[in-house]
Design a protein around this motif. Structure first.
Motif, PDB file in Angstrom:
ATOM      1  N   ALA A 130     -59.601  -8.795  74.732  1.00 26.79           N
ATOM      2  CA  ALA A 130     -58.462  -8.933  75.638  1.00 26.79           C
ATOM      3  C   ALA A 130     -58.652  -8.189  76.950  1.00 26.79           C
ATOM      4  CB  ALA A 130     -57.198  -8.446  74.934  1.00 26.79           C
ATOM      5  N   ASP A 131     -59.519  -7.179  76.959  1.00 24.43           N
ATOM      6  CA  ASP A 131     -59.756  -6.413  78.181  1.00 24.43           C
ATOM      7  C   ASP A 131     -60.929  -6.950  78.988  1.00 24.43           C
ATOM      8  OD1 ASP A 131     -61.692  -5.758  76.353  1.00 24.43           O
ATOM      9  OD2 ASP A 131     -61.646  -3.596  76.740  1.00 24.43           O
ATOM     10  N   GLY A 132     -61.411  -8.141  78.657  1.00 32.21           N
ATOM     11  CA  GLY A 132     -62.521  -8.734  79.390  1.00 32.21           C
ATOM     12  C   GLY A 132     -62.100  -9.205  80.769  1.00 32.21           C
ATOM     13  N   PRO A 133     -63.069  -9.645  81.582  1.00 30.64           N
ATOM     14  CA  PRO A 133     -62.776 -10.050  82.953  1.00 30.64           C
ATOM     15  C   PRO A 133     -62.061 -11.395  83.010  1.00 30.64           C
ATOM     16  CG  PRO A 133     -65.051 -10.547  82.427  1.00 30.64           C
ATOM     17  CD  PRO A 133     -64.496  -9.790  81.252  1.00 30.64           C
ATOM     18  N   PRO A 155     -49.053 -23.238  75.579  1.00 30.77           N
ATOM     19  CA  PRO A 155     -48.088 -22.608  74.665  1.00 30.77           C
ATOM     20  C   PRO A 155     -48.747 -21.953  73.452  1.00 30.77           C
ATOM     21  CG  PRO A 155     -47.283 -24.743  75.385  1.00 30.77           C
ATOM     22  CD  PRO A 155     -48.712 -24.648  75.841  1.00 30.77           C
ATOM     23  N   LEU A 156     -49.824 -22.550  72.957  1.00 29.91           N
ATOM     24  CA  LEU A 156     -50.537 -21.979  71.815  1.00 29.91           C
ATOM     25  C   LEU A 156     -51.272 -20.708  72.240  1.00 29.91           C
ATOM     26  CD1 LEU A 156     -50.237 -25.141  71.228  1.00 29.91           C
ATOM     27  CD2 LEU A 156     -52.136 -24.814  69.652  1.00 29.91           C
ATOM     28  N   LEU A 157     -51.920 -20.764  73.394  1.00 30.58           N
ATOM     29  CA  LEU A 157     -52.668 -19.599  73.864  1.00 30.58           C
ATOM     30  C   LEU A 157     -51.739 -18.426  74.143  1.00 30.58           C
ATOM     31  CD1 LEU A 157     -55.112 -21.445  76.288  1.00 30.58           C
ATOM     32  CD2 LEU A 157     -55.741 -20.308  74.153  1.00 30.58           C
ATOM     33  N   ARG A 158     -50.553 -18.702  74.637  1.00 32.79           N
ATOM     34  CA  ARG A 158     -49.611 -17.619  74.942  1.00 32.79           C
ATOM     35  C   ARG A 158     -49.133 -16.913  73.683  1.00 32.79           C
ATOM     36  NH1 ARG A 158     -47.018 -21.069  79.775  1.00 32.79           N
ATOM     37  NH2 ARG A 158     -47.844 -19.843  81.529  1.00 32.79           N
ATOM     38  N   ASP A 159     -49.280 -17.552  72.538  1.00 31.00           N
ATOM     39  CA  ASP A 159     -48.917 -16.921  71.266  1.00 31.00           C
ATOM     40  C   ASP A 159     -50.055 -16.069  70.703  1.00 31.00           C
ATOM     41  OD1 ASP A 159     -46.369 -17.980  71.215  1.00 31.00           O
ATOM     42  OD2 ASP A 159     -46.925 -19.718  70.004  1.00 31.00           O
ATOM     43  N   SER A 160     -51.223 -16.113  71.337  1.00 35.19           N
ATOM     44  CA  SER A 160     -52.386 -15.360  70.861  1.00 35.19           C
ATOM     45  C   SER A 160     -52.367 -13.929  71.395  1.00 35.19           C
ATOM     46  CB  SER A 160     -53.675 -16.057  71.315  1.00 35.19           C
ATOM     47  OG  SER A 160     -54.810 -15.234  71.080  1.00 35.19           O
ATOM     48  N   ALA A 161     -52.941 -13.018  70.627  1.00 31.88           N
ATOM     49  CA  ALA A 161     -53.045 -11.628  71.065  1.00 31.88           C
ATOM     50  C   ALA A 161     -54.146 -11.430  72.099  1.00 31.88           C
ATOM     51  CB  ALA A 161     -53.316 -10.728  69.859  1.00 31.88           C
ATOM     52  N   ALA A 162     -55.134 -12.335  72.124  1.00 31.79           N
ATOM     53  CA  ALA A 162     -56.251 -12.213  73.072  1.00 31.79           C
ATOM     54  C   ALA A 162     -56.677 -13.600  73.546  1.00 31.79           C
ATOM     55  CB  ALA A 162     -57.416 -11.476  72.425  1.00 31.79           C
ATOM     56  N   PRO A 163     -55.823 -14.284  74.306  1.00 29.38           N
ATOM     57  CA  PRO A 163     -56.122 -15.652  74.698  1.00 29.38           C
ATOM     58  C   PRO A 163     -57.171 -15.739  75.800  1.00 29.38           C
ATOM     59  CG  PRO A 163     -54.098 -14.936  75.743  1.00 29.38           C
ATOM     60  CD  PRO A 163     -54.524 -13.826  74.817  1.00 29.38           C
ATOM     61  N   ALA A 164     -57.954 -16.814  75.742  1.00 32.33           N
ATOM     62  CA  ALA A 164     -58.993 -17.008  76.758  1.00 32.33           C
ATOM     63  C   ALA A 164     -59.242 -18.492  76.974  1.00 32.33           C
ATOM     64  CB  ALA A 164     -60.289 -16.328  76.339  1.00 32.33           C
ATOM     65  N   ILE A 165     -59.605 -18.823  78.210  1.00 31.94           N
ATOM     66  CA  ILE A 165     -60.039 -20.166  78.570  1.00 31.94           C
ATOM     67  C   ILE A 165     -61.408 -20.037  79.207  1.00 31.94           C
ATOM     68  CG2 ILE A 165     -59.598 -22.198  80.007  1.00 31.94           C
ATOM     69  CD1 ILE A 165     -56.605 -21.432  79.914  1.00 31.94           C
ATOM     70  N   VAL A 166     -62.343 -20.839  78.734  1.00 37.85           N
ATOM     71  CA  VAL A 166     -63.689 -20.890  79.330  1.00 37.85           C
ATOM     72  C   VAL A 166     -63.902 -22.304  79.852  1.00 37.85           C
ATOM     73  CG1 VAL A 166     -66.153 -20.552  78.993  1.00 37.85           C
ATOM     74  CG2 VAL A 166     -64.521 -19.169  77.671  1.00 37.85           C
ATOM     75  N   ASN A 167     -64.075 -22.430  81.153  1.00 39.56           N
ATOM     76  CA  ASN A 167     -64.339 -23.727  81.765  1.00 39.56           C
ATOM     77  C   ASN A 167     -65.836 -23.862  82.039  1.00 39.56           C
ATOM     78  OD1 ASN A 167     -61.588 -24.412  81.852  1.00 39.56           O
ATOM     79  ND2 ASN A 167     -61.315 -23.316  83.787  1.00 39.56           N
TER      80      ASN A 167
END
Length: 230
Positions: free
Chosen positions: A214-217, A117-129
């Motif tokens: 935001a336009d990253g892979p 929910p927090l990431l969805r509020d971001s303009a450029a959300p990302a997850i790095v595993n």
């Protein structure tokens, strides 16, 4: 300003990722199970601290609430992980497997779900595993690579799961960049500091993915040289 949370951020690759992203202007939350060690690392680096045990639903939920109250989140780095018992493969138990997968795989699921929910509020959300070449079929069958010499059934299987989980999240969450980073064989506590790479070299892929726009892979498996075979 980009706000980033790093699980297992008080030492090793997590701490170095925090240091580097702070230097790039990120606001960084260090998530750590041990409060004393986590606070010490955060104070030394100039980061924020939040208690976060990725194996505990309540801890993860409380951490998400804290970060939300303090302004939200743009980047989640799922770094926390364990090697599991150093036991002969023939002597491994189901409990051993559950322990490793609970931290390395289910921990990512818990944390991702709580912070979505927090990431969805971001303009450029990302997850790095943070995954590993030890979970790559290509790497472990390549006799020119060190990964082919390692026998660690539970850790390697968990990291294969992390990479596939990354691909599935990337498909399921089109508005969020979700990528897997392989640090490579880096000197950390997980391997008795035996790796030939420094922690700075080991965090190259993690930092690069955390800093992409935001336009990253999305859905990639990446090491410090670029896209890696799985």
């Amino acid at each position: 300003m980009t706000t980033t949370l790093i699980t297992g951020g008080n030492k090793g690759l997590g701490r170095e990722t925090a240091r580097r992203l702070l230097a790039e202007g990120h606001t960084v939350w260090i998530g750590a199970r041990d409060e004393a060690r986590g606070r010490q690392a955060a104070d030394e680096l100039g980061a924020r601290f939040v208690q976060l045990d990725v194996t505990d639903d309540a801890s993860v939920a409380a951490a998400a609430s804290t970060v939300r109250e303090q302004g939200g989140l743009d980047v989640l780095v799922n770094n926390a992980g364990i090697t599991g018992p150093h036991t002969e493969p023939a002597e491994l138990t189901g409990a051993d497997a559950l322990q490793v997968f609970d931290t390395n795989v289910a921990g990512i699921v818990r944390t991702t779900t709580a912070f979505l929910p927090l990431l969805r509020d971001s303009a450029a959300p990302a997850i790095v595993n943070v995954t590993s070449g030890l979970g790559s079929f290509s790497a472990v069958h390549d006799e020119s690579r060190v990964e082919s010499t390692v026998v660690a059934p539970l850790y390697t299987a968990s990291k294969s799961a992390v990479t596939m989980l990354t691909v599935q999240y990337a498909k399921a969450l089109p508005g969020i960049r979700v990528n897997a980073a392989d640090p490579g064989y880096t000197a950390t506590d997980l391997n008795g500091n035996s790796g030939p790479q420094t922690v700075t070299e080991g965090t190259d892929a993690v930092v690069a993915l955390a800093m992409q726009g935001a336009d990253g892979p999305t859905g990639t498996f990446t090491d410090r040289e670029g896209r890696a075979p799985f």
